[in-house]
Design an enzyme around this catalytic site. Sequence first.
Site, PDB file in Angstrom:
ATOM      1  N   GLY A  65       0.811  -1.212   0.000  1.00  0.00           N
ATOM      2  CA  GLY A  65       0.000   0.000   0.000  1.00  0.00           C
ATOM      3  C   GLY A  65       0.842   1.258   0.000  1.00  0.00           C
ATOM      4  O   GLY A  65       0.380   2.320  -0.405  1.00  0.00           O
ATOM      5  N   LYS A  68       2.404   1.464  -4.155  1.00  0.00           N
ATOM      6  CA  LYS A  68       1.425   0.694  -4.935  1.00  0.00           C
ATOM      7  C   LYS A  68       1.883   0.466  -6.369  1.00  0.00           C
ATOM      8  O   LYS A  68       1.627  -0.587  -6.947  1.00  0.00           O
ATOM      9  CB  LYS A  68       0.075   1.422  -4.958  1.00  0.00           C
ATOM     10  CG  LYS A  68      -0.673   1.371  -3.630  1.00  0.00           C
ATOM     11  CD  LYS A  68      -1.947   2.186  -3.717  1.00  0.00           C
ATOM     12  CE  LYS A  68      -2.675   2.286  -2.386  1.00  0.00           C
ATOM     13  NZ  LYS A  68      -3.380   1.065  -2.010  1.00  0.00           N
ATOM     14  N   ASN A 113      -7.821   4.687   5.835  1.00  0.00           N
ATOM     15  CA  ASN A 113      -7.778   4.888   4.387  1.00  0.00           C
ATOM     16  C   ASN A 113      -8.914   4.145   3.718  1.00  0.00           C
ATOM     17  O   ASN A 113      -9.344   3.089   4.157  1.00  0.00           O
ATOM     18  CB  ASN A 113      -6.418   4.461   3.817  1.00  0.00           C
ATOM     19  CG  ASN A 113      -6.384   3.003   3.405  1.00  0.00           C
ATOM     20  OD1 ASN A 113      -6.815   2.649   2.294  1.00  0.00           O
ATOM     21  ND2 ASN A 113      -5.910   2.137   4.295  1.00  0.00           N
ATOM     22  N   ARG A 114      -9.413   4.781   2.664  1.00  0.00           N
ATOM     23  CA  ARG A 114     -10.374   4.115   1.781  1.00  0.00           C
ATOM     24  C   ARG A 114      -9.932   4.355   0.326  1.00  0.00           C
ATOM     25  O   ARG A 114     -10.673   4.870  -0.497  1.00  0.00           O
ATOM     26  CB  ARG A 114     -11.811   4.593   2.021  1.00  0.00           C
ATOM     27  CG  ARG A 114     -12.022   6.095   2.039  1.00  0.00           C
ATOM     28  CD  ARG A 114     -13.522   6.441   2.041  1.00  0.00           C
ATOM     29  NE  ARG A 114     -13.769   7.857   2.084  1.00  0.00           N
ATOM     30  CZ  ARG A 114     -13.961   8.581   3.181  1.00  0.00           C
ATOM     31  NH1 ARG A 114     -13.928   8.016   4.375  1.00  0.00           N
ATOM     32  NH2 ARG A 114     -14.200   9.883   3.100  1.00  0.00           N
ATOM     33  N   PHE A 117      -7.658   0.735  -4.030  1.00  0.00           N
ATOM     34  CA  PHE A 117      -6.699   0.252  -5.037  1.00  0.00           C
ATOM     35  C   PHE A 117      -6.513   1.199  -6.227  1.00  0.00           C
ATOM     36  O   PHE A 117      -6.652   0.793  -7.389  1.00  0.00           O
ATOM     37  CB  PHE A 117      -7.112  -1.120  -5.596  1.00  0.00           C
ATOM     38  CG  PHE A 117      -7.131  -2.251  -4.626  1.00  0.00           C
ATOM     39  CD1 PHE A 117      -6.463  -2.179  -3.409  1.00  0.00           C
ATOM     40  CD2 PHE A 117      -7.802  -3.436  -4.941  1.00  0.00           C
ATOM     41  CE1 PHE A 117      -6.481  -3.258  -2.513  1.00  0.00           C
ATOM     42  CE2 PHE A 117      -7.825  -4.503  -4.057  1.00  0.00           C
ATOM     43  CZ  PHE A 117      -7.174  -4.415  -2.847  1.00  0.00           C
ATOM     44  N   ASN A 175      -4.174 -10.646  -1.987  1.00  0.00           N
ATOM     45  CA  ASN A 175      -4.899  -9.760  -1.081  1.00  0.00           C
ATOM     46  C   ASN A 175      -6.405 -10.000  -1.198  1.00  0.00           C
ATOM     47  O   ASN A 175      -7.023  -9.602  -2.180  1.00  0.00           O
ATOM     48  CB  ASN A 175      -4.556  -8.305  -1.420  1.00  0.00           C
ATOM     49  CG  ASN A 175      -5.252  -7.320  -0.508  1.00  0.00           C
ATOM     50  OD1 ASN A 175      -5.945  -7.715   0.437  1.00  0.00           O
ATOM     51  ND2 ASN A 175      -5.070  -6.047  -0.766  1.00  0.00           N
ATOM     52  N   SER A 178      -8.660  -6.333   1.774  1.00  0.00           N
ATOM     53  CA  SER A 178      -8.840  -4.884   1.854  1.00  0.00           C
ATOM     54  C   SER A 178     -10.317  -4.571   2.021  1.00  0.00           C
ATOM     55  O   SER A 178     -11.150  -5.125   1.302  1.00  0.00           O
ATOM     56  CB  SER A 178      -8.315  -4.201   0.586  1.00  0.00           C
ATOM     57  OG  SER A 178      -6.918  -4.153   0.629  1.00  0.00           O
ATOM     58  N   ASN A 180     -11.791  -1.877   1.248  1.00  0.00           N
ATOM     59  CA  ASN A 180     -12.246  -0.780   0.391  1.00  0.00           C
ATOM     60  C   ASN A 180     -12.635  -1.181  -1.020  1.00  0.00           C
ATOM     61  O   ASN A 180     -12.872  -0.329  -1.859  1.00  0.00           O
ATOM     62  CB  ASN A 180     -11.160   0.299   0.346  1.00  0.00           C
ATOM     63  CG  ASN A 180     -10.808   0.789   1.738  1.00  0.00           C
ATOM     64  OD1 ASN A 180     -11.702   1.115   2.505  1.00  0.00           O
ATOM     65  ND2 ASN A 180      -9.539   0.789   2.082  1.00  0.00           N
ATOM     66  N   THR A 181     -12.655  -2.479  -1.298  1.00  0.00           N
ATOM     67  CA  THR A 181     -13.168  -2.968  -2.576  1.00  0.00           C
ATOM     68  C   THR A 181     -14.360  -3.844  -2.247  1.00  0.00           C
ATOM     69  O   THR A 181     -14.207  -4.855  -1.542  1.00  0.00           O
ATOM     70  CB  THR A 181     -12.078  -3.769  -3.324  1.00  0.00           C
ATOM     71  OG1 THR A 181     -11.014  -2.877  -3.649  1.00  0.00           O
ATOM     72  CG2 THR A 181     -12.609  -4.399  -4.611  1.00  0.00           C
ATOM     73  N   LYS A 220      -3.024 -12.633   2.308  1.00  0.00           N
ATOM     74  CA  LYS A 220      -3.138 -11.562   3.309  1.00  0.00           C
ATOM     75  C   LYS A 220      -4.570 -11.511   3.825  1.00  0.00           C
ATOM     76  O   LYS A 220      -5.510 -11.355   3.043  1.00  0.00           O
ATOM     77  CB  LYS A 220      -2.738 -10.218   2.701  1.00  0.00           C
ATOM     78  CG  LYS A 220      -2.753  -9.094   3.732  1.00  0.00           C
ATOM     79  CD  LYS A 220      -1.944  -7.918   3.292  1.00  0.00           C
ATOM     80  CE  LYS A 220      -1.997  -6.798   4.305  1.00  0.00           C
ATOM     81  NZ  LYS A 220      -1.222  -5.636   3.879  1.00  0.00           N
ATOM     82  N   ASN A 249      -4.458  -7.162   7.480  1.00  0.00           N
ATOM     83  CA  ASN A 249      -4.789  -5.909   6.783  1.00  0.00           C
ATOM     84  C   ASN A 249      -5.392  -4.902   7.784  1.00  0.00           C
ATOM     85  O   ASN A 249      -5.410  -5.158   8.990  1.00  0.00           O
ATOM     86  CB  ASN A 249      -5.771  -6.217   5.648  1.00  0.00           C
ATOM     87  CG  ASN A 249      -5.521  -5.358   4.430  1.00  0.00           C
ATOM     88  OD1 ASN A 249      -5.407  -4.132   4.571  1.00  0.00           O
ATOM     89  ND2 ASN A 249      -5.419  -5.946   3.263  1.00  0.00           N
ATOM     90  N   THR A 321       2.094   2.183   9.031  1.00  0.00           N
ATOM     91  CA  THR A 321       1.715   3.382   9.791  1.00  0.00           C
ATOM     92  C   THR A 321       2.835   3.810  10.754  1.00  0.00           C
ATOM     93  O   THR A 321       3.036   5.010  10.984  1.00  0.00           O
ATOM     94  CB  THR A 321       0.386   3.124  10.527  1.00  0.00           C
ATOM     95  OG1 THR A 321      -0.568   2.670   9.558  1.00  0.00           O
ATOM     96  CG2 THR A 321      -0.146   4.374  11.193  1.00  0.00           C
TER      97      THR A 321
HETATM   98  C1  LIG Z   1      -2.816   4.247   3.154  1.00  0.00           C
HETATM   99  C2  LIG Z   1      -2.771   2.758   3.236  1.00  0.00           C
HETATM  100  C3  LIG Z   1      -2.922   2.016   2.067  1.00  0.00           C
HETATM  101  C4  LIG Z   1      -2.885   0.626   2.124  1.00  0.00           C
HETATM  102  N1  LIG Z   1      -3.001  -0.082   0.970  1.00  0.00           N
HETATM  103  C5  LIG Z   1      -2.906  -1.435   1.014  1.00  0.00           C
HETATM  104  C6  LIG Z   1      -2.951  -2.186  -0.172  1.00  0.00           C
HETATM  105  O1  LIG Z   1      -3.039  -1.658  -1.287  1.00  0.00           O
HETATM  106  N2  LIG Z   1      -2.881  -3.539  -0.070  1.00  0.00           N
HETATM  107  C7  LIG Z   1      -2.748  -4.178   1.134  1.00  0.00           C
HETATM  108  O2  LIG Z   1      -2.675  -5.413   1.167  1.00  0.00           O
HETATM  109  N3  LIG Z   1      -2.680  -3.472   2.276  1.00  0.00           N
HETATM  110  C8  LIG Z   1      -2.757  -2.141   2.246  1.00  0.00           C
HETATM  111  N4  LIG Z   1      -2.679  -1.421   3.404  1.00  0.00           N
HETATM  112  C9  LIG Z   1      -2.587  -2.144   4.681  1.00  0.00           C
HETATM  113  C10 LIG Z   1      -1.158  -2.266   5.189  1.00  0.00           C
HETATM  114  O3  LIG Z   1      -0.365  -3.018   4.315  1.00  0.00           O
HETATM  115  C11 LIG Z   1      -1.147  -2.949   6.585  1.00  0.00           C
HETATM  116  O4  LIG Z   1      -1.640  -4.258   6.453  1.00  0.00           O
HETATM  117  C12 LIG Z   1      -1.997  -2.203   7.589  1.00  0.00           C
HETATM  118  O5  LIG Z   1      -1.889  -0.809   7.419  1.00  0.00           O
HETATM  119  C13 LIG Z   1      -1.620  -2.536   9.029  1.00  0.00           C
HETATM  120  O6  LIG Z   1      -0.270  -2.228   9.286  1.00  0.00           O
HETATM  121  P1  LIG Z   1       0.201  -0.841   9.999  1.00  0.00           P
HETATM  122  O7  LIG Z   1      -0.610  -0.707  11.247  1.00  0.00           O
HETATM  123  O8  LIG Z   1       1.671  -1.024  10.227  1.00  0.00           O
HETATM  124  O9  LIG Z   1      -0.096   0.236   9.028  1.00  0.00           O
HETATM  125  C14 LIG Z   1      -2.706  -0.033   3.385  1.00  0.00           C
HETATM  126  C15 LIG Z   1      -2.556   0.728   4.540  1.00  0.00           C
HETATM  127  C16 LIG Z   1      -2.578   2.103   4.483  1.00  0.00           C
HETATM  128  C17 LIG Z   1      -2.397   2.893   5.758  1.00  0.00           C
END
Ligand SMILES: Cc1cc2nc3c(=O)[nH]c(=O)nc-3n(C[C@H](O)[C@H](O)[C@H](O)COP(=O)(O)O)c2cc1C
Length: 339
Positions: A65, A68, A113-114, A117, A175, A178, A180-181, A220, A249, A321
């Site tokens: 994420g 991307k 986040n929303r 993809f 994946n 997520s 958001n899909t 995931k 996730n 994060t």
């Molecule tokens: C802005 C943002 C975008 C993300 N996009 C994706 C993504 O495209 N695919 C995915 O598998 N996880 C995505 N994630 C999830 C992260 O990979 C991770 O699993 C999740 O944020 C928890 O970890 P953290 O607390 O260290 O952020 C995204 C997270 C954030 C904050």
Amino acid sequence: MYTGLRPFLFRLEPEQAHAFTLSLLRLVGVLPPLQTLVRLLYPVEQRPVLAFGLNFFNPVGLAAGYDKDGLGWRGLACLGFGHIEVGTVTPRPQAGNPHPRLFRLPEDRALINRMGFPGRGADFVARRLAGKHPPGLVVGVNLGKNKDTPLESAADDYLSGMQVFAPLADYLAINVSSPNTVGLRRLQERDALQHLLQVLVQEREPLSKRLAKPIPLLVKIAPDLTDGDLDDLLLVALDTGIDGLIVANTTIQRERLRSSLALEIGGLSGAPLTQHCLELTRQIVARSQGKLPVVSVGGIMSPADAKARLDAGAVLVQIYTGLVFSGPGLVRQIVHAIA
Ligand SMILES: Cc1cc2nc3c(=O)[nH]c(=O)nc-3n(C[C@H](O)[C@H](O)[C@H](O)COP(=O)(O)O)c2cc1C
């Protein structure tokens, strides 16, 4: 250094700040003197780990994420990550959800986040991954489906992702989690997951032979599964012979948040996930009797958080994060702490 940069970044819109950081990292990735400088600023010791047949020079990875479209991974590698997971990549380009779609919750050390993809599609990312990779760096690609692909045909999207990226990546992450899909997380249900993983594992065999290399497949998962869902998922994962799980996730739960943005729709990440993802990691390691390697992610904000995951049985950890709130020095601090 990040302490100086953070107030500036936090004054920007979150997505703007991200784009700015990524463009700096992209620059680092193409200019060898800058690469050397960043590597000198962030020296990271070796802590070799063998997981799903791959050698990682340390267990700390960048979660999906962040990069991307594969724009900044060569620069990100200079921060000392043992692996970088590019994506989520969808077969065709798509815009993602309308803005604003990324929110900072500093009081909770969290993000919502929303994004949905957004990305330039598989062909673009494949070009970004072509060429020689930095020695020793493990590069994973996280695969998703396009918004307009019906759930019943989702396997086709993952299959096409696998075909494009198997030659370019060291592992592939499927994946299905997520938030958001629309409907994506239903692919975690027993029958849907069994079908999807069987198709992928079957296709992997000839592909792996043709490329003369293994293609580790990880799934995931969401942190919001019920106990029953998790049991089903573990049975399917063990039965189909995938190589491991990425746990987890972002969450759709909202508990005890202080920020006024807490009710924004999307996936929550960061500190509110710390305890839950630790517990989930522990449970999955125990329930699968250690047969499924776990990459633990979610709320790793400090070296102590990362150490707890590894102590709970995770083979690798990933951060996202934590990087936003603590800065890139977190990678080195974690690696140092897990001596
Ligand atoms: C802005 C943002 C975008 C993300 N996009 C994706 C993504 O495209 N695919 C995915 O598998 N996880 C995505 N994630 C999830 C992260 O990979 C991770 O699993 C999740 O944020 C928890 O970890 P953290 O607390 O260290 O952020 C995204 C997270 C954030 C904050």
